[in-house]
Design an enzyme around this catalytic site. Sequence first.
Site, PDB file in Angstrom:
ATOM      1  CD  GLU A 121      17.997  51.417  26.927  1.00 16.09           C
ATOM      2  OE1 GLU A 121      17.457  50.160  26.527  1.00 16.09           O
ATOM      3  OE2 GLU A 121      19.056  52.298  26.867  1.00 16.09           O
ATOM      4  CD  GLU A 126      22.624  55.928  25.576  1.00 11.45           C
ATOM      5  OE1 GLU A 126      23.333  55.294  26.212  1.00 11.45           O
ATOM      6  OE2 GLU A 126      22.303  56.350  24.837  1.00 11.45           O
TER       7      GLU A 126
END
Length: 252
Positions: A121, A126
């Site tokens: 991933e 974020e």
Amino acid sequence: MSKNGWKLVWNDEFKGNEIDPSKWEYDLGGHGFGNNESQYYTNRPENAYIDNGKLIIKAMKEEYGGKPYTSAKLRTRGKADWTYGRFEVRAKLPEGKGIWPAIWMMPTDLEVYGGWPSCGEIDIMELVGHEPNKVYGTIHMGNPHFYTGGNYTLREGKFSDDFHIFTLEWTPSEMRWYVDDILYSTKNDWFTRKNKDAEKEPFPAPFNRPFYLQLNLAVGGDWPGYPDETTVFPQTFEIDYVRVYQPEDGKY
């Protein structure tokens, strides 16, 4: 359009009146998405829409599908994916306890290296809303789960004050994360294996095959925690553009 040896191969400038279904699909549901998140992702125009040349993803406090919040998650799965490249997103981020916007990538074929986390991933950006001046870039891999990354803190102000450019440069041997063209993290050592007893796959697995892009605004979850009385709703994640580049000479 070229940039420092990179040529533009895919983009969305969000100039139309509606989200382009040839580029994006909605990921729907309220099952927590592996992180005990509190939102229900919908495909309603209340939660994702185009406004004045921007994609707006809006999280709202409302009961829907058994969840206390709604929001949206868009992805290019089945429509566009890439192995390596420069990925650039200009966006203004939301803030508040329990608010969790993300720009990230997942492999088109999850099972090549045995599902998550061994499939890999890539988190381009974020932010956890109680730290409104800090963003993170991370890669997940391995079995057992292993992750590594870095973070970038604004010298002044918050990411909700204005637009910033979040960039990942992904090559066969290295990943580089930038905010406003400032390099803040470099990773060139990773691994994966299908299970705890298996041999490690040859480098650069698992980051050596096509990944698709995702944009979402989560509410709550194991990492950001959950909204409290200080959290203001609605919150909006505003994306000005998404641009994907490949080397002009086709070489890495």
